[in-house]
Design a protein around this motif. Structure first.
Motif, short mmCIF file in Angstrom:
data_model
loop_
_atom_site.label_atom_id
_atom_site.label_comp_id
_atom_site.label_asym_id
_atom_site.label_seq_id
_atom_site.Cartn_x
_atom_site.Cartn_y
_atom_site.Cartn_z
N LYS A 150 47.81 50.87 73.17
CA LYS A 150 46.48 50.30 72.92
C LYS A 150 45.72 50.30 74.23
O LYS A 150 46.29 50.17 75.31
CB LYS A 150 46.57 48.89 72.35
CG LYS A 150 47.21 47.87 73.29
CD LYS A 150 47.31 46.50 72.62
CE LYS A 150 48.08 45.53 73.50
NZ LYS A 150 48.25 44.24 72.86
N ASP B 16 35.67 48.93 67.89
CA ASP B 16 36.25 50.07 67.19
C ASP B 16 36.02 49.92 65.70
O ASP B 16 35.24 49.06 65.26
CB ASP B 16 37.74 50.21 67.51
CG ASP B 16 38.59 49.14 66.85
OD1 ASP B 16 38.04 48.13 66.36
OD2 ASP B 16 39.81 49.31 66.81
N ASN C 119 37.83 45.08 70.37
CA ASN C 119 37.67 45.88 71.58
C ASN C 119 38.94 46.67 71.88
O ASN C 119 39.21 47.03 73.02
CB ASN C 119 37.30 45.00 72.78
CG ASN C 119 38.44 44.08 73.18
OD1 ASN C 119 39.23 43.64 72.35
ND2 ASN C 119 38.52 43.77 74.45
N ILE D 14 41.52 50.04 71.16
CA ILE D 14 41.67 51.40 70.67
C ILE D 14 43.17 51.62 70.55
O ILE D 14 43.91 51.44 71.53
CB ILE D 14 41.07 52.43 71.66
CG1 ILE D 14 39.58 52.17 71.85
CG2 ILE D 14 41.32 53.84 71.15
CD1 ILE D 14 38.96 52.99 72.97
N SER E 50 43.19 58.79 69.85
CA SER E 50 42.92 57.57 69.09
C SER E 50 43.26 57.78 67.62
O SER E 50 43.12 58.88 67.08
CB SER E 50 41.44 57.20 69.22
OG SER E 50 41.11 56.16 68.33
N HIS F 96 41.51 56.49 65.35
CA HIS F 96 40.22 56.50 64.67
C HIS F 96 39.18 57.21 65.52
O HIS F 96 39.29 57.25 66.74
CB HIS F 96 39.74 55.06 64.40
CG HIS F 96 40.69 54.27 63.59
ND1 HIS F 96 40.83 54.42 62.24
CD2 HIS F 96 41.57 53.30 63.94
CE1 HIS F 96 41.76 53.59 61.80
NE2 HIS F 96 42.22 52.89 62.82
N LEU G 164 36.06 57.60 67.67
CA LEU G 164 35.41 56.68 68.59
C LEU G 164 33.98 57.13 68.85
O LEU G 164 33.69 58.32 68.82
CB LEU G 164 36.17 56.64 69.92
CG LEU G 164 37.65 56.29 69.83
CD1 LEU G 164 38.32 56.52 71.17
CD2 LEU G 164 37.82 54.85 69.36
N LYS H 189 38.09 61.73 69.25
CA LYS H 189 39.37 61.02 69.18
C LYS H 189 40.19 61.19 70.44
O LYS H 189 41.14 60.47 70.67
CB LYS H 189 40.20 61.53 67.99
CG LYS H 189 39.74 61.03 66.65
CD LYS H 189 40.75 61.45 65.59
CE LYS H 189 40.52 60.67 64.31
NZ LYS H 189 41.62 60.87 63.38
#
Length: 116
Positions: free
Chosen positions: A6, A17, A22, A24, A41, A43, A45, A53
Motif C-alpha cells: 500500500k 482513490d 488516501n 493505493i 495499482s 485500480h 489512478l 495504473k
C-alpha cells in the motif's frame, strides 16, 4: 500470489482513490534498482488529468533504498507512467515518460493466512 503493498499518500493531501481513501493498493511488478521500483495499482489512478495504473517509485530521501532487506518499504516519490509498456526499458526511459504526482509511504500489506 504476489505480495500486496500500500502507498499511504501524503501529498497531494486531498488524494482519494476509488474507495475514497488516501491509500493505493497494488503490487511491485519489477525492481530495477534500489532507487527505482515499478508498482501496479489495483485500480486506475487519476492525478490532475494524468491517469494510469503504473507508478514509478523512487526513495524520497538520498540515503534511503528500496530493497528486499527492508521489504521495499519507505518514503517514496511517485510518478504515473504515461505509456502502456514499461517492460524492457531502462530507468531513464521510465523517468522521461512519467509525470511526478505523489509523495507517500510504501508499506507491505500484512496478510493473514486462511483459517483451516
Amino acid at each position: 500470489m504476489m505480495t500486496k503493498y500500500k502507498i499511504i499518500v501524503s501529498d497531494p493531501w486531498d488524494f482519494e482513490d476509488a474507495t475514497g481513501s488516501n491509500l493505493i493498493i497494488g503490487e511491485i511488478v519489477k525492481v530495477l534498482s534500489p532507487s527505482l521500483v515499478i508498482f501496479k495499482s489495483d485500480h486506475l489512478l487519476s492525478f490532475g488529468g494524468q491517469t494510469g495504473k503504473i507508478l514509478i517509485l523512487k526513495p524520497r530521501y538520498e540515503k534511503q533504498a528500496l530493497t528486499i532487506e527492508n521489504n521495499y518499504e519507505g518514503t517514496v516519490g511517485g510518478a504515473v507512467f504515461l505509456l502502456d509498456d514499461f517492460e524492457n526499458n531502462d530507468e531513464n526511459f521510465l523517468e522521461d515518460n512519467s509525470k511526478y504526482v505523489l509523495i507517500g509511504s510504501l508499506e507491505k500489506v500484512i496478510t493473514t493466512p486462511p483459517i483451516k
